[in-house]
Write an enzyme that holds these catalytic residues in place. Structure first.
Site, PDB file in Angstrom:
ATOM      1  N   THR A 188      40.381  22.712  28.614  1.00 42.70           N
ATOM      2  CA  THR A 188      40.356  21.685  29.670  1.00 42.70           C
ATOM      3  C   THR A 188      38.992  21.001  29.633  1.00 42.70           C
ATOM      4  OG1 THR A 188      41.884  22.973  30.972  1.00 42.70           O
ATOM      5  CG2 THR A 188      40.630  21.296  32.146  1.00 42.70           C
ATOM      6  N   GLU A 232      48.248  32.135  34.522  1.00 43.08           N
ATOM      7  CA  GLU A 232      47.953  33.532  34.211  1.00 43.08           C
ATOM      8  C   GLU A 232      49.101  34.403  34.688  1.00 43.08           C
ATOM      9  OE1 GLU A 232      43.178  33.440  34.737  1.00 43.08           O
ATOM     10  OE2 GLU A 232      44.204  35.361  34.944  1.00 43.08           O
ATOM     11  N   CYS A 289      40.762  28.341  37.113  1.00 39.70           N
ATOM     12  CA  CYS A 289      41.123  26.950  36.788  1.00 39.70           C
ATOM     13  C   CYS A 289      41.012  25.988  37.966  1.00 39.70           C
ATOM     14  CB  CYS A 289      42.538  26.907  36.232  1.00 39.70           C
ATOM     15  SG  CYS A 289      42.735  27.979  34.811  1.00 39.70           S
TER      16      CYS A 289
HETATM   17  C1  UGA Z   1      46.759  27.177  37.169  1.00 40.36           C
HETATM   18  C2  UGA Z   1      47.945  26.220  37.031  1.00 40.36           C
HETATM   19  O1  UGA Z   1      49.029  26.648  37.875  1.00 40.36           O
HETATM   20  C3  UGA Z   1      48.446  26.147  35.590  1.00 40.36           C
HETATM   21  O2  UGA Z   1      49.477  25.187  35.466  1.00 40.36           O
HETATM   22  C4  UGA Z   1      47.258  25.746  34.707  1.00 40.36           C
HETATM   23  O3  UGA Z   1      47.624  25.656  33.353  1.00 40.36           O
HETATM   24  C5  UGA Z   1      46.159  26.765  34.865  1.00 40.36           C
HETATM   25  O4  UGA Z   1      45.745  26.804  36.239  1.00 40.36           O
HETATM   26  C6  UGA Z   1      45.020  26.334  33.974  1.00 40.36           C
HETATM   27  O5  UGA Z   1      44.432  25.281  34.234  1.00 40.36           O
HETATM   28  O6  UGA Z   1      44.806  26.953  32.922  1.00 40.36           O
HETATM   29  P1  UGA Z   1      46.486  29.840  37.402  1.00 40.36           P
HETATM   30  O7  UGA Z   1      45.007  29.618  37.471  1.00 40.36           O
HETATM   31  O8  UGA Z   1      47.011  30.932  36.567  1.00 40.36           O
HETATM   32  O9  UGA Z   1      47.237  28.495  36.878  1.00 40.36           O
HETATM   33  O10 UGA Z   1      46.913  30.095  38.896  1.00 40.36           O
HETATM   34  P2  UGA Z   1      48.102  29.635  39.859  1.00 40.36           P
HETATM   35  O11 UGA Z   1      49.262  30.513  39.696  1.00 40.36           O
HETATM   36  O12 UGA Z   1      48.305  28.184  39.756  1.00 40.36           O
HETATM   37  O13 UGA Z   1      47.418  29.958  41.272  1.00 40.36           O
HETATM   38  C7  UGA Z   1      46.200  29.316  41.642  1.00 40.36           C
HETATM   39  C8  UGA Z   1      45.776  29.752  43.027  1.00 40.36           C
HETATM   40  O14 UGA Z   1      46.657  29.221  44.011  1.00 40.36           O
HETATM   41  C9  UGA Z   1      45.784  31.264  43.229  1.00 40.36           C
HETATM   42  O15 UGA Z   1      44.660  31.641  43.996  1.00 40.36           O
HETATM   43  C10 UGA Z   1      47.074  31.517  43.997  1.00 40.36           C
HETATM   44  O16 UGA Z   1      47.063  32.668  44.783  1.00 40.36           O
HETATM   45  C11 UGA Z   1      47.132  30.267  44.847  1.00 40.36           C
HETATM   46  N1  UGA Z   1      48.503  29.926  45.296  1.00 40.36           N
HETATM   47  C12 UGA Z   1      49.455  29.543  44.403  1.00 40.36           C
HETATM   48  C13 UGA Z   1      48.802  29.930  46.643  1.00 40.36           C
HETATM   49  O17 UGA Z   1      47.938  30.225  47.503  1.00 40.36           O
HETATM   50  N2  UGA Z   1      50.053  29.550  47.054  1.00 40.36           N
HETATM   51  C14 UGA Z   1      51.019  29.174  46.172  1.00 40.36           C
HETATM   52  O18 UGA Z   1      52.154  28.834  46.620  1.00 40.36           O
HETATM   53  C15 UGA Z   1      50.714  29.180  44.814  1.00 40.36           C
END
Ligand code: UGA
Length: 452
Positions: A127, A156, A263
């Protein structure tokens, strides 16, 4: 070379994105050489041991090694010299200013520049700020080598799944040059997905805009949840009702203790800096970031109130330390940010996380690590659930109640059934779930009413 033949691919970096990319591309029939600078990591991979916690990755590495289509080598030069396509998957951490630090990317480019075979395509998967593909093309400065942007959208815990079942593949090349873009798109020929070919700046922007939109959406939901508490509405029902609208969709609407991870925080800061440098004020994104900081403070307010107004010397049990469930990643974890705020007010913290078995120096210092959730609750005035590990739902809350010194359970993920917790005599608080919308006014069995 056509996709049916499989391409010769070099992946530079065997971290989370690089290893997933290398293992998945080899499973799609390409011959992949994956390079890293860490010999110990390479030795482990060569033995078929996964170095990241991702479902399915180990099997793909083992299969790739057995088929001979996946190899691991030390150093970018060893991988790049015979490749049709060189994919850069190196870290781009947040620099002091909030902008992405491109020094690793630039040094890899300098290292491989003169070794790249004529006709090779260099792909940026890391990124990187908008304009980086163009900058890499300037650094390489070879008319026979094209630079293409191909951002990743891997979550992740779902990285292999997301790589092999993408919502879309985005390929950006200078002036939308179709030839190198097509060669990169062909890597994904076996996948049933849409491929968007665009210019490299737009491809880079798609990645940032997607992550920043997701972060903004969560800050919006967290604020609606706060309002629900004032207005006696239920965030569970509100987000369910919103999600039925196809323009909104059901996913990514869960309120929580704030968004974190490696991220979203990094990418929101980076796009804010990019906007500033372009002379634009991205007030909405700034508000999303500020709202996220406030969300953590709101959790601390709830804990403080629950223990009577003063946290000094008060024992608190924390459930969940990672930034989300299904990972062992503690980077930018809201749980740890909240732990730091509680500790700053003098709270004495014991935490349990199913994937954290020992203290991590400089990261979990504010928290004594417990071996079970029940140990974390021992003698605590309150238990705060911070990460949505499903196993917390199956805890014996009566046993937790017996061990607690106080009565409060604060569920920042709305993971638990409030009634199950309340039945043990504990005082339940969620996020955007005011008591009025769940608290039984009569014994629960009598609450089941039948229409008509
Ligand atoms: C995120 C993006 O979802 C991916 O599409 C992207 O490729 C990735 O970053 C990256 O840039 O490499 P990730 O960091 O694995 O993925 O995490 P997410 O599952 O998106 O969650 C991010 C944060 O949001 C976490 O703290 C999670 O707990 C929070 N979250 C997520 C919520 O509080 N509520 C939700 O409904 C979903």
């Amino acid at each position: 070379m056509g996709a049916t033949m499989g391409a010769e691919v070099a992946v530079i970096g065997a971290g989370y994105v690089g290893l997933t990319t290398a293992a998945c591309l080899s499973s799609l029939g390409h011959r992949v050489v994956c390079a890293d600078v860490d010999q110990e990591k390479l030795d482990a991979l060569q033995r078929g041991e996964a170095t990241i916690r991702e479902p399915g990755i180990c099997e793909l590495v083992v299969d790739g090694l057995a088929s001979g289509r996946l190899r691991f080598v030390l150093g970018a030069s060893a991988a790049a010299a015979a490749a049709d396509i060189v994919i850069l998957c190196v870290p781009t951490p947040m620099g002091a200013s909030g902008a992405a630090n491109l020094s690793t990317l630039e040094s890899v480019v300098a290292e491989v520049r003169d070794l790249l075979p004529p006709g090779c395509v260099v792909v940026n998967k890391s990124t990187v700020p908008v304009g980086t593909a163009a900058r890499v093309a300037d650094l390489i400065d070879r008319p026979d080598v094209a630079v293409v942007s191909n951002p990743e959208f891997l979550r992740e815990g779902f990285a292999v799944h997301d790589f092999l079942n993408p919502d879309r593949v985005v390929v950006g090349s200078a002036d939308r040059d179709p030839v190198p873009a097509r060669r990169v798109a062909e890597l994904y020929d076996k996948l049933d997905t849409s491929v968007l070919v665009t210019d490299s700046a737009s491809a880079e922007m798609i990645k940032y805009a997607s992550n920043c939109y997701l972060a903004t959406r969560l800050s919006f939901v967290n604020t609606v949840a706060e309002l629900c508490e004032y207005l006696d509405a239920s965030i569970d029902d509100v987000t369910t009702g919103m999600g039925y609208d196809e323009r909104i969709g059901k996913s990514f609407l869960r309120p929580g203790p704030g968004w974190g991870g490696s991220c979203l925080p990094k990418d929101t800061f980076a796009l804010l800096r990019t906007a500033e440098s372009a002379g634009s004020d991205f007030a909405l994104l700034r508000a999303a970031i500020e709202t996220n900081v406030k969300q953590q403070e709101l959790v601390v307010d709830k804990v403080r109130k629950a223990v009577g107004g003063d946290l000094a010397g008060v024992r608190i049990g924390l459930l969940g330390l990672t930034f989300k469930a299904g990972t062992d990643d503690l980077r930018d974890s809201p749980s740890l940010a909240i732990a730091a705020l509680l500790a700053a007010e003098g709270a004495v913290l014991t935490g349990y996380d199913p994937s954290v078995h020992a203290p991590v120096a400089g990261v979990t210092d504010a928290v004594r690590i417990a071996g079970t959730a029940y140990h974390a609750a021992n003698g605590a005035a309150a238990v705060v659930l911070l990460t949505e590990w499903p196993e917390f739902r199956a805890l014996d809350w009566g046993r937790i109640a017996d061990r607690l010194h106080g009565r409060s359970v604060i569920d920042t993920r709305n993971l638990l059934d409030p009634r199950t917790v309340a039945r043990t005599g504990l005082a339940y608080q969620g996020i955007g779930r005011p008591d009025s919308v769940w608290a039984p006014v009569a014994p629960v069995a009598e609450m089941v009413t039948h229409a008509g």
